[in-house]
Design a protein around this motif. Structure first.
Motif, PDB file in Angstrom:
ATOM      1  N   TRP A  67      60.960  14.078  68.116  1.00 13.03           N
ATOM      2  CA  TRP A  67      59.731  14.652  67.787  1.00 13.03           C
ATOM      3  C   TRP A  67      59.426  15.553  68.820  1.00 13.03           C
ATOM      4  O   TRP A  67      59.234  15.184  69.945  1.00 13.03           O
ATOM      5  CB  TRP A  67      58.735  13.733  67.235  1.00 13.03           C
ATOM      6  CG  TRP A  67      57.244  14.601  66.896  1.00 13.03           C
ATOM      7  CD1 TRP A  67      56.244  14.327  67.838  1.00 13.03           C
ATOM      8  CD2 TRP A  67      57.128  15.311  66.000  1.00 13.03           C
ATOM      9  NE1 TRP A  67      55.078  15.055  66.897  1.00 13.03           N
ATOM     10  CE2 TRP A  67      55.853  15.875  65.926  1.00 13.03           C
ATOM     11  CE3 TRP A  67      57.926  15.823  64.835  1.00 13.03           C
ATOM     12  CZ2 TRP A  67      55.234  16.527  65.165  1.00 13.03           C
ATOM     13  CZ3 TRP A  67      57.562  16.646  64.103  1.00 13.03           C
ATOM     14  CH2 TRP A  67      56.109  16.935  64.006  1.00 13.03           C
TER      15      TRP A  67
ATOM     16  N   ARG B 170      47.984   6.675  51.581  1.00 14.17           N
ATOM     17  CA  ARG B 170      48.797   7.802  51.443  1.00 14.17           C
ATOM     18  C   ARG B 170      50.144   7.733  50.766  1.00 14.17           C
ATOM     19  O   ARG B 170      50.603   8.649  50.072  1.00 14.17           O
ATOM     20  CB  ARG B 170      49.206   8.450  52.717  1.00 14.17           C
ATOM     21  CG  ARG B 170      49.804   9.728  53.005  1.00 14.17           C
ATOM     22  CD  ARG B 170      50.109  10.175  54.394  1.00 14.17           C
ATOM     23  NE  ARG B 170      48.969  10.352  55.041  1.00 14.17           N
ATOM     24  CZ  ARG B 170      48.840  10.626  56.413  1.00 14.17           C
ATOM     25  NH1 ARG B 170      49.639  10.785  57.025  1.00 14.17           N
ATOM     26  NH2 ARG B 170      47.596  11.318  56.777  1.00 14.17           N
TER      27      ARG B 170
ATOM     28  N   THR C  86      49.641  22.678  54.082  1.00 11.63           N
ATOM     29  CA  THR C  86      48.262  22.333  54.389  1.00 11.63           C
ATOM     30  C   THR C  86      48.257  20.830  54.127  1.00 11.63           C
ATOM     31  O   THR C  86      47.677  20.030  54.968  1.00 11.63           O
ATOM     32  CB  THR C  86      47.083  22.942  54.050  1.00 11.63           C
ATOM     33  OG1 THR C  86      47.425  24.479  54.221  1.00 11.63           O
ATOM     34  CG2 THR C  86      45.732  22.423  54.336  1.00 11.63           C
ATOM     35  N   HIS C  87      48.657  20.231  52.912  1.00  7.00           N
ATOM     36  CA  HIS C  87      48.209  18.989  52.462  1.00  7.00           C
ATOM     37  C   HIS C  87      49.247  17.702  52.631  1.00  7.00           C
ATOM     38  O   HIS C  87      49.026  16.835  52.401  1.00  7.00           O
ATOM     39  CB  HIS C  87      47.942  18.926  50.990  1.00  7.00           C
ATOM     40  CG  HIS C  87      46.610  19.742  50.701  1.00  7.00           C
ATOM     41  ND1 HIS C  87      46.462  21.003  50.464  1.00  7.00           N
ATOM     42  CD2 HIS C  87      45.260  19.153  50.771  1.00  7.00           C
ATOM     43  CE1 HIS C  87      45.267  21.356  50.438  1.00  7.00           C
ATOM     44  NE2 HIS C  87      44.502  20.262  50.420  1.00  7.00           N
TER      45      HIS C  87
ATOM     46  N   VAL D 264      51.411  19.063  57.209  1.00 11.07           N
ATOM     47  CA  VAL D 264      50.415  19.091  58.293  1.00 11.07           C
ATOM     48  C   VAL D 264      50.087  17.568  58.467  1.00 11.07           C
ATOM     49  O   VAL D 264      49.748  17.103  59.613  1.00 11.07           O
ATOM     50  CB  VAL D 264      49.067  19.857  58.141  1.00 11.07           C
ATOM     51  CG1 VAL D 264      47.991  19.405  59.018  1.00 11.07           C
ATOM     52  CG2 VAL D 264      49.423  21.290  58.441  1.00 11.07           C
ATOM     53  N   ASP D 265      49.950  16.515  57.275  1.00  6.32           N
ATOM     54  CA  ASP D 265      49.612  15.429  57.482  1.00  6.32           C
ATOM     55  C   ASP D 265      50.942  14.492  58.211  1.00  6.32           C
ATOM     56  O   ASP D 265      50.483  13.836  58.914  1.00  6.32           O
ATOM     57  CB  ASP D 265      49.335  14.717  56.229  1.00  6.32           C
ATOM     58  CG  ASP D 265      47.940  15.391  55.793  1.00  6.32           C
ATOM     59  OD1 ASP D 265      47.310  15.723  56.742  1.00  6.32           O
ATOM     60  OD2 ASP D 265      47.566  15.193  54.568  1.00  6.32           O
TER      61      ASP D 265
ATOM     62  N   SER E 141      53.129  15.598  60.095  1.00  6.46           N
ATOM     63  CA  SER E 141      53.238  16.183  61.741  1.00  6.46           C
ATOM     64  C   SER E 141      52.138  15.574  62.467  1.00  6.46           C
ATOM     65  O   SER E 141      52.580  14.987  63.737  1.00  6.46           O
ATOM     66  CB  SER E 141      53.085  17.750  61.887  1.00  6.46           C
ATOM     67  OG  SER E 141      54.182  18.109  60.884  1.00  6.46           O
ATOM     68  N   LYS E 142      50.908  15.302  61.910  1.00  5.78           N
ATOM     69  CA  LYS E 142      49.840  14.783  62.738  1.00  5.78           C
ATOM     70  C   LYS E 142      50.009  13.247  62.915  1.00  5.78           C
ATOM     71  O   LYS E 142      49.839  12.650  63.864  1.00  5.78           O
ATOM     72  CB  LYS E 142      48.404  14.859  61.939  1.00  5.78           C
ATOM     73  CG  LYS E 142      47.128  14.606  62.754  1.00  5.78           C
ATOM     74  CD  LYS E 142      46.011  14.883  61.837  1.00  5.78           C
ATOM     75  CE  LYS E 142      44.622  14.467  62.765  1.00  5.78           C
ATOM     76  NZ  LYS E 142      44.903  13.001  62.931  1.00  5.78           N
ATOM     77  N   HIS E 143      50.430  12.760  61.920  1.00  3.65           N
ATOM     78  CA  HIS E 143      50.860  11.168  61.947  1.00  3.65           C
ATOM     79  C   HIS E 143      52.051  10.850  63.185  1.00  3.65           C
ATOM     80  O   HIS E 143      51.908  10.103  63.912  1.00  3.65           O
ATOM     81  CB  HIS E 143      51.489  10.578  60.646  1.00  3.65           C
ATOM     82  CG  HIS E 143      51.695   9.372  60.581  1.00  3.65           C
ATOM     83  ND1 HIS E 143      50.946   8.184  60.540  1.00  3.65           N
ATOM     84  CD2 HIS E 143      52.851   8.596  60.478  1.00  3.65           C
ATOM     85  CE1 HIS E 143      51.241   6.943  60.899  1.00  3.65           C
ATOM     86  NE2 HIS E 143      52.495   7.170  60.754  1.00  3.65           N
TER      87      HIS E 143
ATOM     88  N   SER F 283      52.583  12.861  65.608  1.00  3.84           N
ATOM     89  CA  SER F 283      51.945  13.199  66.870  1.00  3.84           C
ATOM     90  C   SER F 283      51.250  12.162  67.431  1.00  3.84           C
ATOM     91  O   SER F 283      51.382  11.592  68.638  1.00  3.84           O
ATOM     92  CB  SER F 283      51.230  14.418  66.853  1.00  3.84           C
ATOM     93  OG  SER F 283      52.025  15.648  66.567  1.00  3.84           O
ATOM     94  N   ASP F 284      50.463  11.282  66.720  1.00  2.00           N
ATOM     95  CA  ASP F 284      49.605  10.234  67.009  1.00  2.00           C
ATOM     96  C   ASP F 284      50.561   9.081  67.452  1.00  2.00           C
ATOM     97  O   ASP F 284      50.265   8.612  68.382  1.00  2.00           O
ATOM     98  CB  ASP F 284      48.666   9.773  65.736  1.00  2.00           C
ATOM     99  CG  ASP F 284      47.651  10.869  65.384  1.00  2.00           C
ATOM    100  OD1 ASP F 284      47.420  11.565  66.278  1.00  2.00           O
ATOM    101  OD2 ASP F 284      47.167  10.860  64.259  1.00  2.00           O
TER     102      ASP F 284
ATOM    103  N   ARG G 107      52.010   9.790  70.533  1.00  3.56           N
ATOM    104  CA  ARG G 107      51.225   9.754  71.864  1.00  3.56           C
ATOM    105  C   ARG G 107      50.956   8.208  72.369  1.00  3.56           C
ATOM    106  O   ARG G 107      51.203   7.857  73.444  1.00  3.56           O
ATOM    107  CB  ARG G 107      49.721  10.157  71.347  1.00  3.56           C
ATOM    108  CG  ARG G 107      49.626  11.849  71.811  1.00  3.56           C
ATOM    109  CD  ARG G 107      48.306  12.130  71.554  1.00  3.56           C
ATOM    110  NE  ARG G 107      47.839  12.170  70.365  1.00  3.56           N
ATOM    111  CZ  ARG G 107      47.788  13.147  69.367  1.00  3.56           C
ATOM    112  NH1 ARG G 107      48.425  14.102  69.792  1.00  3.56           N
ATOM    113  NH2 ARG G 107      47.209  12.860  68.342  1.00  3.56           N
TER     114      ARG G 107
END
Length: 297
Positions: free
Chosen positions: A31, A53, A190-191, A194-195, A197-199, A201-202, A205
């Motif tokens: 990633w 989800r 957007t829906h 992005v969701d 990718s954000k998951h 990234s979390d 981290r």
């Protein structure tokens, strides 16, 4: 021709994004070229949120799969816009308050109120009978089985790639169809993307934080062990030196500190011969004492 080239670039890029996201979820790619995630790590992070989800994306992918049977890309485009409106209604109303809007239809979020008057023939709208909203394309089933998040992502990426392929193969590209495709693409980005990718990234981290802490602890333990080994080595050397200490040696005559207190000269001067002293000699050497003259009065 310019619109077709622009649309082709966007669709090709979006297909590459979908393929990349699928490879990351499969564990075949890093990633952002930083960390390679395992499937278990992706599916276990924030599991209650992923359960909701999964249900939504499962119904969305199932509904999109039925639209692929449309005979041409024009009907597919119109059906996709209608499906987006129905899906947003399902998310915003049906699952929150179980109440339905008081109007018969409403445009999608990407269409303003002024645009609806001039585009009533192509706009997407909800169909309502009495107080019940009728979905035309969205399959609002009740999901009672456990779903795997990664499997849902694989399936959704696959059906969306097929949709983009069919939209790209559209023969007659008009301005209205070009704008509609851009709106559908913006909504998917957007829906969904992005969701995803954000998951990722979390999760990345959290994984990196755990690995960095583990490396820091290992380095700290290594430094502590090295210090202890150095102390043990110093103690061992001191003990060995104390046990094998030699006896003190005689002072060295060559050194300044090794000189004896009364050193003997190398060539001693002979002592003067001792003179014999006789009584007769003493009498001769004695100074005669003058006798006082007797004064006769």
């Amino acid at each position: 021709r310019a619109m077709a080239d622009h649309l082709e670039r966007i669709i090709v890029k979006r297909k590459e994004d979908l393929s990349y996201l699928r490879r990351v979820h499969e564990g075949r790619s890093h990633w952002l070229n930083v960390v390679k995630l395992k499937r278990r790590q992706i599916c276990e992070w924030r599991k209650p949120m992923l359960r909701t989800r999964c249900e939504r994306w499962f119904l969305l992918g199932l509904s999109i799969g039925r639209l692929l049977a449309q005979p041409n890309s024009g009907l597919l485009l119109r059906s996709m816009m209608q499906l987006i409106v129905e899906y947003e209604h399902f998310i915003n109303y049906a699952q929150k308050s179980r109440k339905f809007p008081p109007y018969k239809w409403y445009p999608s979020a990407s269409v303003s109120a002024e645009d609806t008057k001039s585009s009533r023939d192509t706009r997407a709208q909800l169909h309502k009978v009495g107080r019940k909203v009728i979905f035309e394309h969205f399959l609002a089933y009740s999901v009672t089985i456990p779903l795997d998040y990664c499997e849902i992502v694989f399936s959704l990426c696959e059906v969306l790639s097929l949709v983009y392929n069919k939209l790209l193969a559209q023969s007659a590209m008009t301005r209205s169809s070009h704008e509609a495709i851009l709106k559908v693409d913006a909504w998917i980005k957007t829906h969904i993307l992005v969701d995803m990718s954000k998951h990722l990234s979390d999760v990345s981290r959290q994984v990196l934080a755990y690995q960095f802490n583990k490396i820091s602890n290992n380095l700290r333990n290594m430094s502590e062990n090295a210090a202890e080994e150095a102390d043990d080595a110093t103690k061992s050397v001191n003990v060995a030196a104390a046990s094998n200490r030699p006896l003190p040696s005689l002072p060295d005559q060559k050194g300044p500190s090794s000189k004896p207190e009364n050193p003997l000269p190398k060539n001693p001067v002979p002592a003067p011969a001792e003179e014999k002293f006789n009584v007769s000699d003493a009498e001769e050497a004695a100074v005669p004492v003058a006798q006082e003259e007797s004064i006769v009065v």
